[in-house]
Write an enzyme that holds these catalytic residues in place. Sequence first.
Site, PDB file in Angstrom:
ATOM      1  CE1 TYR A 182       3.925  15.096 -13.335  1.00  0.00           C
ATOM      2  CE2 TYR A 182       5.094  14.803 -11.179  1.00  0.00           C
ATOM      3  CZ  TYR A 182       4.032  15.161 -11.958  1.00  0.00           C
ATOM      4  OH  TYR A 182       3.229  16.093 -11.423  1.00  0.00           O
ATOM      5  CB  SER A 222       5.383  17.750  -8.855  1.00  0.00           C
ATOM      6  OG  SER A 222       5.468  16.680  -8.166  1.00  0.00           O
TER       7      SER A 222
END
Length: 319
Positions: free
Chosen positions: A156, A131
């Site tokens: 995350y 990501s």
Amino acid sequence: MQEKRVEILVTGGAGFIGSHLVEKLIQNNYAVTVIDNFDPFYSKEIKQKNISAFIDNPLVTFVEVDILDEEAFHQKLLGNYEVIVHLAAKAGVRPSIENPIAYQDVNVKGTQNLLEFARRKNIKQFVFASSSSVYGINKNFPWKESDAVLNPISPYASTKISGELLGHVYSHLFGIRFIALRFFTVFGPRQRPDLAIHLFSKKILNNEKITLFGNGSTRRDYTYVADTVQGIFNAIHYTRTPFEVFNLGNHHTVSLSEMITTIEDVLGKKAIIQHLPEQMGDVPITFADISKAEQLLNYMPKTNFKEGIVNFKNWLTAQ
């Protein structure tokens, strides 16, 4: 003599990006085993609809299994897979702040389980969904994969860095080619319902307020799903080096205010906006340098932001 069909294992294949990837793979005559655990982060019915177009295709095998369940892996996943594309993860920056332990379990331990599965099954190609959030508050724009210091600001993001590092270990020790793809704000048909474009579009159509965090100046490098999927597809075939990290972005940023204006324009309706302070974990900008992916993956994003929003609107209003 018939040529042997390549088998690919796709985790999270009932999700937004995963379902688009599976469609592309079967269009190119690959045998695909799709695994998903229908995580309750959003409705199971949405994921079932995502896979409805290909669930009965003879090239597709669907297995409902959790990536934390190692025993079930070995009982249920019996194909001769040549590639794993690991898209399954607990998603979302903000929810990870509320429940960091669950994100660590699924995104780190789950990735380790899959790498162990690859090692035991002698699967030599592993493509990992990372990501853009790993860059965090890096001020060196546009972001390059060679940036040595990452500044994640959410659990995350830290789990995605951990996944990349685990991949490096398994590549070095066990000869598994590991390709980490840093996705930049993917959007398009089937986008998750919690993400801004989907959420805002629905609320505007229903004459409901949308929540704008901050002053609308935050910027994102929005990437259309078909472009991301082409990057994944090319990574499946990448063989030049044993470990690589690639940005899959659009090399173009759009502000939150511009995003809302574009949606209003495409929908032909004005938004009712509620202004709130910026949220923890949000970065001010994401901006990908994609020159490495262009050079080594032949990655060339083709869909601009407004075209993508038109495609998304057409999908949304047909539901």
